[in-house]
Write a protein that holds these residues in place. Structure first.
Motif, PDB file in Angstrom:
ATOM      1  N   SER A  62      33.415  58.329  43.546  1.00 32.61           N
ATOM      2  CA  SER A  62      32.837  58.612  44.858  1.00 32.61           C
ATOM      3  C   SER A  62      32.450  57.298  45.512  1.00 32.61           C
ATOM      4  O   SER A  62      32.126  56.315  44.828  1.00 32.61           O
ATOM      5  N   LEU A  63      32.498  57.270  46.836  1.00 29.04           N
ATOM      6  CA  LEU A  63      32.153  56.052  47.562  1.00 29.04           C
ATOM      7  C   LEU A  63      30.840  55.459  47.085  1.00 29.04           C
ATOM      8  O   LEU A  63      29.848  56.175  46.921  1.00 29.04           O
ATOM      9  N   TRP A  64      30.847  54.167  46.854  1.00 29.95           N
ATOM     10  CA  TRP A  64      29.689  53.355  46.532  1.00 29.95           C
ATOM     11  C   TRP A  64      29.226  53.471  45.076  1.00 29.95           C
ATOM     12  O   TRP A  64      28.312  52.757  44.682  1.00 29.95           O
ATOM     13  N   ASP A  65      29.836  54.347  44.268  1.00 29.76           N
ATOM     14  CA  ASP A  65      29.354  54.411  42.886  1.00 29.76           C
ATOM     15  C   ASP A  65      29.900  53.235  42.082  1.00 29.76           C
ATOM     16  O   ASP A  65      30.763  52.472  42.536  1.00 29.76           O
ATOM     17  N   ASP A  66      29.378  53.046  40.871  1.00 35.82           N
ATOM     18  CA  ASP A  66      29.695  51.846  40.089  1.00 35.82           C
ATOM     19  C   ASP A  66      31.188  51.734  39.777  1.00 35.82           C
ATOM     20  O   ASP A  66      31.764  50.636  39.847  1.00 35.82           O
ATOM     21  N   GLN A  67      31.811  52.856  39.434  1.00 38.84           N
ATOM     22  CA  GLN A  67      33.228  52.796  39.098  1.00 38.84           C
ATOM     23  C   GLN A  67      34.069  52.502  40.333  1.00 38.84           C
ATOM     24  O   GLN A  67      35.070  51.773  40.258  1.00 38.84           O
ATOM     25  N   TRP A  68      33.680  53.054  41.483  1.00 33.28           N
ATOM     26  CA  TRP A  68      34.388  52.759  42.735  1.00 33.28           C
ATOM     27  C   TRP A  68      34.339  51.269  43.036  1.00 33.28           C
ATOM     28  O   TRP A  68      35.339  50.651  43.393  1.00 33.28           O
ATOM     29  N   ASN A  69      33.167  50.665  42.881  1.00 36.40           N
ATOM     30  CA  ASN A  69      33.048  49.220  43.079  1.00 36.40           C
ATOM     31  C   ASN A  69      33.909  48.455  42.079  1.00 36.40           C
ATOM     32  O   ASN A  69      34.616  47.505  42.431  1.00 36.40           O
ATOM     33  N   SER A  90      37.886  45.412  41.591  1.00 37.37           N
ATOM     34  CA  SER A  90      37.923  44.146  40.868  1.00 37.37           C
ATOM     35  C   SER A  90      39.229  43.991  40.109  1.00 37.37           C
ATOM     36  O   SER A  90      40.077  44.894  40.096  1.00 37.37           O
ATOM     37  N   SER A  91      39.391  42.867  39.442  1.00 37.65           N
ATOM     38  CA  SER A  91      40.617  42.608  38.680  1.00 37.65           C
ATOM     39  C   SER A  91      40.776  43.572  37.514  1.00 37.65           C
ATOM     40  O   SER A  91      41.896  43.772  37.019  1.00 37.65           O
ATOM     41  N   ALA A  92      39.685  44.181  37.071  1.00 36.83           N
ATOM     42  CA  ALA A  92      39.759  45.158  35.983  1.00 36.83           C
ATOM     43  C   ALA A  92      40.248  46.508  36.467  1.00 36.83           C
ATOM     44  O   ALA A  92      40.602  47.379  35.661  1.00 36.83           O
ATOM     45  N   ASN A 135      33.297  42.764  45.889  1.00 30.89           N
ATOM     46  CA  ASN A 135      33.699  43.507  44.699  1.00 30.89           C
ATOM     47  C   ASN A 135      34.919  42.902  44.016  1.00 30.89           C
ATOM     48  O   ASN A 135      35.078  42.995  42.798  1.00 30.89           O
ATOM     49  N   ALA A 136      35.812  42.302  44.806  1.00 30.38           N
ATOM     50  CA  ALA A 136      37.035  41.725  44.246  1.00 30.38           C
ATOM     51  C   ALA A 136      36.741  40.523  43.362  1.00 30.38           C
ATOM     52  O   ALA A 136      37.402  40.312  42.345  1.00 30.38           O
ATOM     53  N   GLY A 137      35.746  39.731  43.748  1.00 29.27           N
ATOM     54  CA  GLY A 137      35.390  38.560  42.961  1.00 29.27           C
ATOM     55  C   GLY A 137      36.415  37.445  43.084  1.00 29.27           C
ATOM     56  O   GLY A 137      37.452  37.572  43.741  1.00 29.27           O
ATOM     57  N   ASP A 138      36.136  36.342  42.405  1.00 27.90           N
ATOM     58  CA  ASP A 138      37.011  35.171  42.486  1.00 27.90           C
ATOM     59  C   ASP A 138      38.402  35.453  41.939  1.00 27.90           C
ATOM     60  O   ASP A 138      39.398  34.866  42.398  1.00 27.90           O
TER      61      ASP A 138
END
Length: 505
Positions: free
Chosen positions: A324-331, A335-337, A357-360
């Motif tokens: 769901s929008l904004w939850d930890d898994q959505w964020n 990312s690269s993971a 969220n994407a990070g370096d």
């Protein structure tokens, strides 16, 4: 008229609004997320699969969209105290406007406020913040989930006329802008000295959203928010054979093609989208009518039911990751993971959320294209509270942060936010490069989309109804209820939130 009074009064009406209102009733921080009814027995709408007309909109459309009348402003019975005149009090729900004012308003006293940018990119400030003339800035921040921000704002605005501690400014979103611009608590921008010439370069829809029923402009925004589809370049190369935005767009240019790519992503071990809500705004911003008609009936648009059907299909087939929008898994999926191909994002989302969220690891590994359907999402507007005892300062902030082309250019260049100045954005559309997007000039895509935004279906109940609709159908996506039950659960939740509304027969 009575319904808007109910909406504006909020829960505090029981104790304080008797003198002002004839009736009363109850009323994304970037990570704000979602959302026994005594009237439930009167709901005989047979929507969903059995009724044929899933949203029950046949009877509702005939009534036409809700058009509220502007309420007269309430006389200010008490002048601001000397202490109040030395404080600029601003109400908001997250840090976005704070960062814009701190970094780009020329009269912000960064040294005295202890302002700097931390290693994580977040603002660092001291215990007190100031403008260069010595005015102290006081932020009143309330998260927006479940209408909490609106409830706090309503309660405090209702006290404004009889308080010597004045609210000066407050921020609003598109989903509930009309509630405030047609309410009794906003000072028109012309009363602050802003002219048509000052506002001439702003996108028209950003003015339409905050124009009251009398045609008076009640707020301004520094941003416009057309939406795009942001995707992972590395996944695109692997599955689609290219990461070029033009070529990827050709494979995503309508919903049938988008769904075909979703299957390809699944077969390759990826998710097309992260969760249930990702595509919602592409459907909700392309509806044929507003949420509420002139009979104060909730009318579910057919396009929203298309979102329901698509999301159910994506969930059942494993095309999304069940977030769901904004939850930890959505964020984390950004990312690269993550194993998610892409995300629907408007202007603020790409620079304010996705990049973080994407990070370096994913710098340069995202790109954007138009996607299957044009849409917009969100936006923040600055309103002057009627009764402000710092009108000159409020006016100067509005002019600097929403009318000054040079400042608009600076904001976009430094933050990649898409600012509300047509000539500035057209200038950058010719020559701009986003490091985060691998050198792509996404401003050119936004500039092509922004003039076509239609906000005419926006209404005062949008935030609460959008949240309740998404929350109710999550149970359907999970398989715990059928579609009809989810629809009825939505109606029940909507009427609990807005008792003045009925369900279209």
């Amino acid at each position: 008229m009575a319904n808007l009074k109910k909406l504006l009064a909020g829960a505090m009406a029981l104790c304080m609004a008797g003198a002002m209102f004839a009736s009363c009733g109850p009323e994304e921080s970037k990570n704000d997320s979602k959302s026994g009814n005594t009237n439930a027995g009167t709901n005989d709408n047979k929507g969903g699969e059995e009724g044929g007309n899933e949203g029950g909109n046949e009877g509702g459309d005939a009534a036409g969209d809700l058009k509220e009348e502007k309420l007269p402003n309430i006389p200010q019975n008490v002048e601001g105290s000397d202490a109040s005149k030395k404080v600029l009090k601003i109400y908001t729900w997250n840090d976005e406007f704070k960062s814009r004012l701190r970094a780009f308003y020329p009269e912000y006293d960064a040294e005295k406020s202890g302002y700097s940018i931390g290693a994580d990119g977040a603002d660092v400030v001291g215990e007190h913040e100031y403008l260069k003339d010595g005015t102290e800035i006081v932020w009143v921040t309330t998260p927006s989930a479940d209408n909490a921000y609106q409830n706090k704002l309503d309660e405090d605005l209702a006290k404004q006329a009889d308080s010597d501690d004045k609210i000066d400014m407050f921020l609003i979103e598109a989903d509930y802008a009309l509630k405030y611009v047609n309410g009794p608590y906003v000072k028109p921008v012309t009363d602050l000295g802003l002219t048509d010439a000052d506002l001439a370069d702003q996108y028209q829809y950003t003015k339409d959203i905050v124009t009251d029923s009398n045609g008076v402009l009640e707020g301004v925004s520094w941003q416009a928010t057309p939406g795009l589809f942001a995707y992972r370049r590395d996944i695109a190369k692997e599955v689609l054979g290219t990461d070029d935005p033009t070529e990827v767009q050709a494979q995503l240019s309508d919903w049938d093609k988008f769904n075909e790519v979703a299957k390809k992503m699944k077969d390759a071990g990826y998710f097309m989208l992260s969760g249930y809500d990702d595509a919602y705004r592409t459907f909700s911003n392309n509806v044929s009518h507003a949420w509420v008609n002139s009979n104060y009936e909730i009318v579910v648009d057919d396009n929203l039911m298309k979102w329901v059907d698509q999301t159910k299909d994506y969930t059942d087939n494993g095309y999304n990751n069940g977030t769901s929008l904004w939850d930890d898994q959505w964020n984390a999926d950004q990312s690269s993971a993550g194993k998610v191909f892409g995300f629907f994002y408007s202007t603020w989302g790409i620079n304010f959320t996705l990049a973080g969220n994407a990070g370096d690891e994913l710098q340069g590994q995202y790109a954007v294209c138009e996607g299957p359907q044009a849409y917009y999402w969100g936006g923040t507007w600055i309103c002057a509270a009627d009764g402000t005892d710092n009108p000159d300062t409020v006016a100067d902030i509005m002019k600097a942060l929403t009318c000054n082309k040079d400042i608009m250019l600076d904001i976009t260049k430094k933050t990649q936010d898409y600012t509300n100045n047509k000539s500035a954005m057209e200038e950058l559309a010719k020559d701009f490069s986003s490091e985060f997007l691998g050198g792509q000039n996404h401003i050119a895509l936004f500039t092509a989309a922004a003039p076509n935004i239609d906000a005419s279906k926006a209404g005062p109940y949008d935030q609460g109804l959008n949240e309740s609709f998404q929350a109710a159908f999550k149970d359907y996506f999970l398989g715990s209820v059928d579609k009809e039950t989810a629809l009825q659960n939505f109606y029940k939740a909507a009427q609990e939130k807005y008792p003045d509304l009925k369900v279209a027969k």
